[in-house]
Design an enzyme around this catalytic site. Structure first.
Site, PDB file in Angstrom:
ATOM      1  N   GLU A  41       0.828  -1.198   0.000  1.00  0.00           N
ATOM      2  CA  GLU A  41       0.000   0.000   0.000  1.00  0.00           C
ATOM      3  C   GLU A  41       0.864   1.250   0.000  1.00  0.00           C
ATOM      4  O   GLU A  41       2.089   1.165   0.162  1.00  0.00           O
ATOM      5  CB  GLU A  41      -0.951   0.001   1.216  1.00  0.00           C
ATOM      6  CG  GLU A  41      -0.252  -0.022   2.559  1.00  0.00           C
ATOM      7  CD  GLU A  41      -1.225  -0.262   3.721  1.00  0.00           C
ATOM      8  OE1 GLU A  41      -2.415  -0.496   3.506  1.00  0.00           O
ATOM      9  OE2 GLU A  41      -0.764  -0.206   4.877  1.00  0.00           O
ATOM     10  N   HIS A  86       4.056  -1.093  10.224  1.00  0.00           N
ATOM     11  CA  HIS A  86       3.646   0.311  10.062  1.00  0.00           C
ATOM     12  C   HIS A  86       2.436   0.649  10.913  1.00  0.00           C
ATOM     13  O   HIS A  86       1.689  -0.242  11.335  1.00  0.00           O
ATOM     14  CB  HIS A  86       3.350   0.614   8.590  1.00  0.00           C
ATOM     15  CG  HIS A  86       2.210  -0.191   8.026  1.00  0.00           C
ATOM     16  ND1 HIS A  86       2.389  -1.455   7.531  1.00  0.00           N
ATOM     17  CD2 HIS A  86       0.894   0.073   7.892  1.00  0.00           C
ATOM     18  CE1 HIS A  86       1.229  -1.923   7.108  1.00  0.00           C
ATOM     19  NE2 HIS A  86       0.294  -1.012   7.326  1.00  0.00           N
ATOM     20  N   ARG A 137      -2.532  -7.544  12.969  1.00  0.00           N
ATOM     21  CA  ARG A 137      -2.359  -6.529  13.999  1.00  0.00           C
ATOM     22  C   ARG A 137      -1.390  -7.054  15.051  1.00  0.00           C
ATOM     23  O   ARG A 137      -1.566  -8.156  15.570  1.00  0.00           O
ATOM     24  CB  ARG A 137      -3.730  -6.288  14.653  1.00  0.00           C
ATOM     25  CG  ARG A 137      -4.133  -4.845  14.697  1.00  0.00           C
ATOM     26  CD  ARG A 137      -5.517  -4.702  15.327  1.00  0.00           C
ATOM     27  NE  ARG A 137      -6.523  -4.476  14.322  1.00  0.00           N
ATOM     28  CZ  ARG A 137      -7.689  -5.114  14.272  1.00  0.00           C
ATOM     29  NH1 ARG A 137      -8.016  -6.026  15.170  1.00  0.00           N
ATOM     30  NH2 ARG A 137      -8.548  -4.834  13.323  1.00  0.00           N
TER      31      ARG A 137
HETATM   32 ZN    ZN Z   1      -1.709  -1.176   6.580  1.00  0.00          ZN
END
Ligand code: ZN
Length: 372
Positions: free
Chosen positions: A116, A174, A194
């Protein structure tokens, strides 16, 4: 042909515990005001078209009906490849990582992993992201630090300002920091591992699930040395190339009448920045007005498109324009054709190399290979 026109896309607003009201208040979007909105999904497989003969169809419907008229060189049988969101982070997002295509296919039964990128629209003063590790680490050390609640010791802060661009290849740890509004362009995937969620609880007192072990298998453990992207720009040019990875390209384009741009055999997603735009698909297409921070999609078969400022005196009307490159060789040839030096193009493109040796300590493979 009447079905080749700029298709305005209906966004989908998503409530998030870290969200707020900037999409309505800062970007002027008609977002719900009674809940914290974290994301507006601007361009996505399941979003509907608002205008013209395709009104009411989703991008997914049109992919099936129009085939390569919409998707061009991209296979129309896979999910629509681009996913674009506007994100309002009033609070920190979770510290997370995404797998690459191979891991997504082998372990999640999904076609795509997730690389991304972010174009930073707005920030509070002093805003930072979390981006990569400060030094080389390893799966063993990662497990220890997570168990001890000390992973933050090796998370790297990256200060950002409006206009900055950050590229996040699969495997890079990130988190978007508090007070940051971004345009996010990504592969169409929802696989997020996560690692840490700041011990937050939602309104019903629940914490969100963590995926610490999946993350361990896909992290890039190399010390991260990348910063914000150095774009490719020539003084006076109306196009600035900001991302040119294997899955998507992103440009910031100043709207200027009489400058036709090629779709390059890809569907093209246009998101207006601060000023409204008028967009034409093809040379004689019916023009469509695009409000600030709204998005539309141009079918690949339109061949060309034009961006104009909606207000005649708006000199600075700009758009974020996303598309799928045919190949890295084609992107390189295109940039050299625009007059950039070979060496500048190669330095620019090197910023989008995929991370290597995901899930392994740096040097682990080399050491193993050296053994007799
Ligand atoms: Zn992400």
């Amino acid at each position: 042909m009447t079905d080749l026109y700029p298709m305005l896309i209906q966004p989908r607003y998503v409530e998030r515990i870290w969200g707020g009201h900037s999409l309505a208040e800062r970007l002027g979007k008609p977002a719900p005001r009674d809940q914290p909105i974290g994301e507006s999904w601007e361009v996505y497989e399941e979003n509907g078209v608002v205008n013209g003969v395709h009104a009411g169809r989703t991008i997914g419907d049109l992919r099936a009906e129009m085939g390569r008229t919409l998707t061009g060189h991209v296979s129309p049988t896979d999910l629509f490849p681009l996913l674009i969101k506007l994100i309002d982070a009033q609070d920190w997002l979770s510290v997370q990582v995404h797998p690459d295509d191979r891991f997504a296919q082998e372990h999640e039964g999904q076609p795509y992993g997730k690389t991304e990128c972010w174009y930073v629209i707005d920030t509070a003063p002093g805003a930072t992201l979390t981006y990569g590790f400060t030094r080389d680490s390893s799966p063993d050390e990662y497990v220890e630090l997570v168990a001890a609640g000390r992973l933050e010791e090796i998370l790297r802060p990256l200060p950002v300002r409006p206009g900055d661009v950050v590229y996040i290849p699969a495997g890079t740890v990130h988190a978007i920091g508090a007070g940051i509004v971004v345009y996010e362009l990504q592969q169409t995937s929802d696989i997020t591992y996560r690692i840490y969620d700041w011990n937050r609880r939602d309104a019903s007192g629940h914490t969100r699930a963590l995926h610490v072990d999946n993350a361990r298998q896909v992290l890039d453990y190399h010390r991260c040395t990348r910063g914000t992207v150095r774009p490719l720009h020539k003084p006076g040019a109306h196009r600035t190339m900001v991302i040119a990875g294997p899955y998507f390209c992103l440009e910031v384009i100043e709207a200027a009448a009489a400058r036709a741009l090629s779709t390059d055999e890809s569907p093209v997603a246009v998101t207006a920045l601060d000023q409204a735009l008028v967009v034409h698909a093809g040379v004689s297409g019916e023009p469509v007005t695009l409000a600030p921070y709204s998005s539309l999609l141009i079918p690949a078969a339109a061949g060309t498109y034009l961006l104009e400022p909606a207000a005649p005196r708006a000199q600075t009307a700009r758009a974020l324009v996303a598309y799928v490159p045919i190949s890295s060789a084609a992107t390189r040839a295109d940039l050299i054709g625009r007059g950039f030096a070979d060496t500048d193009v190669d330095v620019f493109l090197a910023q989008f190399a995929p991370a290597a040796d995901l899930g392994q300590a740096p040097g682990a493979r080399a050491k193993g290979a050296a053994r007799p």
